[in-house]
Design a protein around this motif. Structure first.
Motif, PDB file in Angstrom:
ATOM      1  N   TYR A  88       0.848  -1.195   0.000  1.00  0.00           N
ATOM      2  CA  TYR A  88       0.000   0.000   0.000  1.00  0.00           C
ATOM      3  C   TYR A  88       0.885   1.247   0.000  1.00  0.00           C
ATOM      4  N   ALA A  89       0.287   2.366  -0.363  1.00  0.00           N
ATOM      5  CA  ALA A  89       1.004   3.647  -0.340  1.00  0.00           C
ATOM      6  C   ALA A  89       0.923   4.256   1.049  1.00  0.00           C
ATOM      7  N   GLN A  90       2.034   4.772   1.535  1.00  0.00           N
ATOM      8  CA  GLN A  90       2.053   5.506   2.794  1.00  0.00           C
ATOM      9  C   GLN A  90       2.175   7.006   2.586  1.00  0.00           C
ATOM     10  N   VAL A  91       2.227   7.411   1.321  1.00  0.00           N
ATOM     11  CA  VAL A  91       2.227   8.835   0.976  1.00  0.00           C
ATOM     12  C   VAL A  91       1.246   9.039  -0.169  1.00  0.00           C
ATOM     13  N   SER A  92       0.692  10.233  -0.225  1.00  0.00           N
ATOM     14  CA  SER A  92      -0.237  10.566  -1.302  1.00  0.00           C
ATOM     15  C   SER A  92       0.516  11.238  -2.444  1.00  0.00           C
ATOM     16  N   GLY A  93      -0.029  11.076  -3.638  1.00  0.00           N
ATOM     17  CA  GLY A  93       0.594  11.686  -4.803  1.00  0.00           C
ATOM     18  C   GLY A  93       0.124  11.007  -6.074  1.00  0.00           C
ATOM     19  N   TYR A  94       0.974  11.034  -7.081  1.00  0.00           N
ATOM     20  CA  TYR A  94       0.695  10.405  -8.366  1.00  0.00           C
ATOM     21  C   TYR A  94       1.794   9.393  -8.657  1.00  0.00           C
ATOM     22  N   LEU A  95       1.397   8.263  -9.242  1.00  0.00           N
ATOM     23  CA  LEU A  95       2.410   7.263  -9.571  1.00  0.00           C
ATOM     24  C   LEU A  95       3.305   7.797 -10.684  1.00  0.00           C
ATOM     25  N   LEU A 111      13.158  -2.012  -6.349  1.00  0.00           N
ATOM     26  CA  LEU A 111      12.160  -0.969  -6.598  1.00  0.00           C
ATOM     27  C   LEU A 111      11.026  -1.521  -7.451  1.00  0.00           C
ATOM     28  N   LEU A 112       9.792  -1.348  -6.958  1.00  0.00           N
ATOM     29  CA  LEU A 112       8.607  -1.759  -7.703  1.00  0.00           C
ATOM     30  C   LEU A 112       7.994  -0.588  -8.459  1.00  0.00           C
ATOM     31  N   GLY A 113       7.965   0.567  -7.832  1.00  0.00           N
ATOM     32  CA  GLY A 113       7.385   1.756  -8.443  1.00  0.00           C
ATOM     33  C   GLY A 113       7.744   2.975  -7.604  1.00  0.00           C
ATOM     34  N   GLU A 114       7.456   4.176  -8.130  1.00  0.00           N
ATOM     35  CA  GLU A 114       7.799   5.398  -7.412  1.00  0.00           C
ATOM     36  C   GLU A 114       6.650   6.388  -7.535  1.00  0.00           C
ATOM     37  N   ILE A 115       6.369   7.057  -6.409  1.00  0.00           N
ATOM     38  CA  ILE A 115       5.265   8.012  -6.343  1.00  0.00           C
ATOM     39  C   ILE A 115       5.825   9.429  -6.372  1.00  0.00           C
ATOM     40  N   SER A 116       5.230  10.275  -7.190  1.00  0.00           N
ATOM     41  CA  SER A 116       5.583  11.693  -7.214  1.00  0.00           C
ATOM     42  C   SER A 116       4.820  12.413  -6.103  1.00  0.00           C
ATOM     43  N   THR A 117       5.576  13.105  -5.200  1.00  0.00           N
ATOM     44  CA  THR A 117       4.969  13.719  -4.007  1.00  0.00           C
ATOM     45  C   THR A 117       5.324  15.206  -3.936  1.00  0.00           C
ATOM     46  N   PRO A 118       4.755  16.053  -4.770  1.00  0.00           N
ATOM     47  CA  PRO A 118       5.101  17.481  -4.738  1.00  0.00           C
ATOM     48  C   PRO A 118       4.732  18.154  -3.419  1.00  0.00           C
ATOM     49  N   THR A 189       9.031  10.014   5.451  1.00  0.00           N
ATOM     50  CA  THR A 189       7.795   9.911   4.663  1.00  0.00           C
ATOM     51  C   THR A 189       8.111   9.933   3.178  1.00  0.00           C
ATOM     52  N   LYS A 190       9.031  10.800   2.785  1.00  0.00           N
ATOM     53  CA  LYS A 190       9.428  10.884   1.390  1.00  0.00           C
ATOM     54  C   LYS A 190      10.022   9.562   0.906  1.00  0.00           C
ATOM     55  N   ALA A 191      10.704   8.850   1.803  1.00  0.00           N
ATOM     56  CA  ALA A 191      11.304   7.565   1.416  1.00  0.00           C
ATOM     57  C   ALA A 191      10.238   6.548   1.009  1.00  0.00           C
ATOM     58  N   PHE A 192       9.009   6.705   1.569  1.00  0.00           N
ATOM     59  CA  PHE A 192       7.935   5.782   1.214  1.00  0.00           C
ATOM     60  C   PHE A 192       7.405   6.030  -0.187  1.00  0.00           C
ATOM     61  N   ALA A 193       7.885   7.076  -0.832  1.00  0.00           N
ATOM     62  CA  ALA A 193       7.517   7.287  -2.230  1.00  0.00           C
ATOM     63  C   ALA A 193       8.127   6.201  -3.112  1.00  0.00           C
ATOM     64  N   ARG A 194       9.154   5.546  -2.614  1.00  0.00           N
ATOM     65  CA  ARG A 194       9.746   4.409  -3.324  1.00  0.00           C
ATOM     66  C   ARG A 194       9.084   3.125  -2.809  1.00  0.00           C
ATOM     67  N   LEU A 195       8.387   2.426  -3.662  1.00  0.00           N
ATOM     68  CA  LEU A 195       7.732   1.169  -3.310  1.00  0.00           C
ATOM     69  C   LEU A 195       8.703   0.035  -3.604  1.00  0.00           C
ATOM     70  N   VAL A 196       9.122  -0.684  -2.570  1.00  0.00           N
ATOM     71  CA  VAL A 196      10.140  -1.718  -2.735  1.00  0.00           C
ATOM     72  C   VAL A 196       9.598  -3.058  -2.264  1.00  0.00           C
ATOM     73  N   GLY A 211       0.577   7.816 -13.496  1.00  0.00           N
ATOM     74  CA  GLY A 211      -0.355   8.930 -13.452  1.00  0.00           C
ATOM     75  C   GLY A 211      -1.539   8.710 -12.539  1.00  0.00           C
ATOM     76  N   ALA A 212      -1.685   7.514 -11.979  1.00  0.00           N
ATOM     77  CA  ALA A 212      -2.826   7.239 -11.103  1.00  0.00           C
ATOM     78  C   ALA A 212      -2.690   8.011  -9.801  1.00  0.00           C
ATOM     79  N   LEU A 213      -3.805   8.534  -9.291  1.00  0.00           N
ATOM     80  CA  LEU A 213      -3.818   9.238  -8.021  1.00  0.00           C
ATOM     81  C   LEU A 213      -3.692   8.233  -6.891  1.00  0.00           C
ATOM     82  N   ILE A 214      -2.731   8.475  -6.019  1.00  0.00           N
ATOM     83  CA  ILE A 214      -2.457   7.542  -4.920  1.00  0.00           C
ATOM     84  C   ILE A 214      -2.901   8.181  -3.612  1.00  0.00           C
TER      85      ILE A 214
END
Length: 396
Positions: A88-95, A111-118, A189-196, A211-214
């Motif tokens: 699951y995502a622990q931060v909100s943002g866009y994939l 690394l599985l995926g990364e979330i953009s967290t502006p 928290t920013k580190a959780f933008a990396r899904l591992v 681009g999906a909203l997380i």
């Protein structure tokens, strides 16, 4: 002269021969009649004996035998991964992007995926600025406190003023530490933008895309990825209460799955719930099966065959010896006087050709196999065997 005296001698001889011939014929006819009567009486006696013998049915008997191996319990089961971790995502943002798709093997930390967290990025910038301001204030308060402490030795300032400057320095240090903690929190928290990947395994699900909203929050947001360790699989089976005590940790079992007909997979019981579900009347059993070749898939269905231990007290007879009528389930046995005696029995397990009897029979009973129709209790029977002894049936 009489008439006989006047006959010619040849005529007298002819009449005497006729009398002898008639007497012989009469004797022969009498003998034939006697022989016929005797033969007919003998045939009637033999027919009566044969009829009486045919009236006694001839039966085949078997003796109940203990089984050479226990019954096989066939139950449905489900396969689950040895370890399954929904990501699951622990931060909100866009994939921002994803690196692995379903079926891809992954290593721990990959690394599985990364979330953009502006938003978090901006919060982190502000927190770092607050930290720099707090550090500058703390440095100034430290210098001021040192100067006032030095002037205290020359009695040029009061102790109260020195204490105020020292206290202000401590407060500024606390504010700096709080600002540092806030920066550390945002960086974590920013580190959780990396899904591992949490462990070595296979990606068994990917439910997001670029681009999906997380939305943050484990358990409330959607599963982004699922990583499963499938080098071993857990098998869960609901075992009926009656067979629960026979299946303990360490017991072996065989799995059969639809996708590999004719192939067996060996599993071992590793745990039982030691409790009975009140709704289903079953106990949950967990098995482990090796899956190094990745042939088995988590989530799939399987038939689980348990080989139960042999019950030495249970006896087996052919299924063809059973009689089921208005008197219940019975078998026909032959007593010592070769008369039929019915016995009510109960079945423990049905093997198809043979059945395991739980009660009603003894090891020495002679059971009639395929009893004739219309046979009754107390009817005499004839055992169809040379030595008139029961033959054991083939064990299942």
């Amino acid at each position: 002269m009489s008439s006989e005296a006047s006959m010619h001698p040849s005529q007298q001889l002819s009449k005497r021969g006729l009398r002898v011939a008639g007497l012989v014929v009469a004797v022969v006819l009498a003998a034939v009649v006697v022989i016929g009567l005797v033969t007919r009486a003998s045939q009637a006696s033999n027919l009566k004996t044969w009829t009486q013998e045919q009236a006694v049915p001839s039966v085949t008997v078997v003796t109940p035998q203990p089984g050479s191996k226990g019954p096989v319990l066939d139950l449905p089961g489900r396969l689950e991964a040895y370890v399954r971790a929904p990501i699951y995502a622990q931060v909100s943002g866009y994939l921002k992007d994803w690196k692995t798709d379903i079926g891809a093997p992954v290593k721990t930390g990959e690394l599985l995926g990364e979330i953009s967290t502006p938003e978090i990025d901006q919060q982190l910038l502000q927190a770092r600025a607050d930290l720099a301001s707090a550090k500058a204030n703390a440095d100034l308060a430290a210098i001021t406190a040192k100067r006032w402490q030095a002037m205290l030795g020359s009695d040029s300032v009061a102790q109260q003023d020195v204490d105020q400057r020292t206290g202000d320095y401590a407060a500024k240090m606390a504010m700096m530490n709080a600002a540092q903690a806030n920066v550390d929190r945002l960086m974590a928290t920013k580190a959780f933008a990396r899904l591992v990947a949490p462990f070595d395994g296979v990606v068994t699900a990917r439910d997001t895309d670029v681009g999906a909203l997380i939305n943050a929050g484990g358990g409330t947001g959607p599963e982004l990825f699922v990583v499963s360790d499938i080098h071993k699989l857990r098998v869960y089976v609901q075992v009926p209460q009656a067979y629960g005590p026979s299946i303990r940790p360490g017991s072996d079992a065989v799995l059969v799955v639809p996708e590999y007909p004719g192939r067996d997979f060996h599993a071992q019981v590793i745990a039982t719930s030691n409790a009975v579900n009140a709704t289903s009347g079953t106990t949950l059993v967990q098995l482990m099966v090796d899956n190094q070749d990745s042939k088995l898939m988590p989530g799939s269905f399987a038939h689980v065959h348990f080989s139960l231990p042999v019950d030495s007290a249970a006896l087996r007879v052919p299924a063809s010896s059973l009689i089921f009528d208005n008197a219940g389930l019975r078998v026909a046995t032959v007593g010592g006087d070769n008369k039929v005696m019915f016995k009510n029995v109960s079945i423990l397990f049905d093997y198809g050709k043979t059945v395991e009897i739980g009660s009603g029979l003894g090891a020495g009973d002679r059971v009639i196999d395929s009893p004739p129709d219309g046979i009754k209790n107390g009817d005499p029977v004839k055992i169809a065997s040379d030595d008139a002894t029961a033959k054991p049936h083939e064990k299942a």
